[in-house]
Motif scaffolding. Structure first.
Motif: not given
Length: 283
Positions: A256-259, A273-274, A277-280
């Motif tokens: 919630t805060k970053e993405s 999707d990117l 992916s970056r979050f994962k």
């Protein structure tokens, strides 16, 4: 073991008198009806109904135990009303962090639990309780009001001394009664009563956690919806986010805060999707 002590009976009497007085006042009665309407709204009624159902299961399980006593129902109901309900609904608060769930357990095994138990176990006689409770209530009310007023600082100091004096009397009475009645003391029932807050906190922890998790997901999806074109939040978006965050309260908060801030109107699905992916890949 008696179901209600003299202290609790006096409290019930004063509470009943206050309830009748409040109902008799039209302004308070109207406010009370408004409060009931708010309480019956689906946002509050649904989780509260689930909470009551969950509580009933806990009571039934405890009822099946061989050490069960009727007096414990009172302790459980009081814990549910004054600790369980606030704990669960406070978990929905948007500012709640992970440590809230840890403190939910540790707060119930502090010295305060022991003190509250022994003070409640050895109340004064009915007449003294009848006089003492309104006096203490008045002093506590004056202390709370005077605490935030500079001109009442002297009053606040006096009420603090008076409350300390009454506290010493209550604690002294408790210590005397413990030594007087230690031979008649039921240590098994005492141990069960002392461990009930901790046990109930542990049993309520999963419910409070998933309630908080659901609330965080709801906030997350609302923010995502406002970011995407025409407020289109598809099942695919929800599914991908849940796969990325799973049942982790921390990960939902971080997503919630970053993405969410990386999302924008008319964003291609490949960019979404990117972000996932970056979050994962991030820690």
């Amino acid at each position: 073991m008696e179901v209600f002590s003299t202290r609790e009976l006096v409290f019930i009497i004063y509470l009943t008198i206050f309830a009748f007085w409040a109902i008799a006042k039209k302004s308070i009665r109207d406010s009370l009806f408004d409060l009931i309407k708010c309480a019956l709204s689906p946002k509050l009624l649904v989780p509260f109904t689930i909470l009551i159902f969950y509580s009933s299961i806990i009571i039934y399980i405890l009822h099946c135990l061989s050490l069960w006593d009727l007096a414990y129902i009172k302790d459980i109901i009081l814990w549910i009303l004054f600790s369980g309900v606030p704990v669960c609904f406070n978990s929905i608060n948007s500012s709640v962090e992970d440590h809230y769930f840890k403190h939910m357990i540790t707060d119930n095994i502090t010295f305060a639990v022991l003190a509250e138990f022994f003070i409640a176990t050895f109340p004064f006689n009915f007449l003294i309780e009848l006089i003492l409770q309104p006096v203490l209530f008045a002093l506590i009310s004056i202390q709370i009001i005077s605490k935030y007023r500079e001109e009442y600082r002297a009053v606040n100091r006096i009420t603090n001394y008076l409350l300390s004096f009454f506290s010493l009397i209550i604690i002294g009475h408790t210590i005397i009664q413990v030594f007087k009645e230690y031979t008649q003391f039921n240590f098994i029932q005492t141990a069960i009563t002392l461990t009930l807050p901790l046990l109930l906190s542990i049993l309520y922890l999963p419910f409070a956690y998933f309630l908080a998790l659901y609330s965080k997901y709801e906030i997350l999806f609302l923010r995502m919806k406002s970011k995407l074109a025409h407020n289109r939040l598809t099942f695919a978006h929800i599914y991908k986010v849940i796969l990325a965050c799973k049942f982790s309260y921390t990960r939902v908060c971080r997503f919630t805060k970053e993405s969410v801030k990386e999302m924008y109107v008319s964003m291609p699905e490949t960019n979404f999707d990117l972000i996932i992916s970056r979050f994962k890949q991030s820690k």
